[in-house]
Design an enzyme around this catalytic site. Structure first.
Site, PDB file in Angstrom:
ATOM      1  N   CYS A  11      38.533  42.176  39.975  1.00 37.26           N
ATOM      2  CA  CYS A  11      38.833  40.944  39.231  1.00 37.26           C
ATOM      3  C   CYS A  11      37.510  40.282  38.848  1.00 37.26           C
ATOM      4  CB  CYS A  11      39.736  40.019  40.034  1.00 37.26           C
ATOM      5  SG  CYS A  11      39.017  39.382  41.559  1.00 37.26           S
ATOM      6  N   ARG A  17      42.035  37.302  43.448  1.00 34.56           N
ATOM      7  CA  ARG A  17      43.047  38.343  43.207  1.00 34.56           C
ATOM      8  C   ARG A  17      42.705  39.701  43.796  1.00 34.56           C
ATOM      9  NH1 ARG A  17      42.896  37.717  36.945  1.00 34.56           N
ATOM     10  NH2 ARG A  17      40.760  37.295  37.621  1.00 34.56           N
ATOM     11  N   ASP A 128      44.764  34.273  36.459  1.00 36.09           N
ATOM     12  CA  ASP A 128      43.737  33.996  37.477  1.00 36.09           C
ATOM     13  C   ASP A 128      44.065  32.702  38.217  1.00 36.09           C
ATOM     14  OD1 ASP A 128      41.486  33.580  38.980  1.00 36.09           O
ATOM     15  OD2 ASP A 128      40.120  34.290  37.421  1.00 36.09           O
TER      16      ASP A 128
END
Ligand code: 4NP
Length: 158
Positions: A11, A17, A128
């Site tokens: 990520c 994440r 996100d």
């Protein structure tokens, strides 16, 4: 499975994440008794958090605790060109990650780079949570993607 399957989740910052995905996937393979068959790690497309020695975001840690997902100390690690050879599947969280990963690797000649949720019935990016604040949504997207990825592997689809 003669060799370990090597998975790298990627990520932007490697503090929300991708480490969540790393720990969720480690739990799923442990539940299947397959821990020894996998090597699972995560990385960032930008260097900032590694330079600052940033750890797992406290909100990501909170949701992992809430969902009973075990996790170990984690610090952001920047994706390096040499990682391409070290992993079999490089699993991006969103479209921006895909572009950044391909730029860092200079392409994807062995077709190792995928979006995690492209293994699901509803291919999409994982928003996100650093920006949305919605770690619950990120967790369930990641869980769905990890389950779908393991299903694809066990069905011989990838
Ligand atoms: P992640 O979220 O890519 O899911 O780890 C972010 C974490 C940190 C930043 C951006 C996104 N940041 O700008 O520091």
């Amino acid at each position: 499975m003669p060799q370990k399957i090597r998975l790298l989740f990627v990520c932007l910052g490697n503090i929300c994440r991708s480490p969540m995905a790393e720990f969720v996937m480690k739990q799923l393979v442990a539940e299947k008794g397959l821990t020894d068959k996998f090597e699972i790690a995560s990385a960032a497309t930008e260097k900032y958090n590694e330079l600052c020695h940033e750890g797992l975001d406290y909100r990501a840690a909170d949701i992992l605790r809430q969902m009973n997902v075990p996790f170990t100390p984690h610090f952001s690690h920047y994706l390096r060109p040499g990682d391409y050879a070290k992993f079999d599947y490089i699993l991006a969280m969103d479209d921006n990650n895909m572009g950044d990963i391909l730029a860092i690797f200079g392409g994807d000649k062995d077709h190792k780079v995928h979006r995690l949720l492209d293994f699901t019935d509803h291919p999409r990016s994982i928003r996100d949570p650093w920006y949305t604040g919605n770690f619950d949504e990120a967790y369930w997207d990641i869980y769905e993607g990890c389950q779908a990825f393991l299903g694809s592997i066990s069905n011989g689809h990838i």
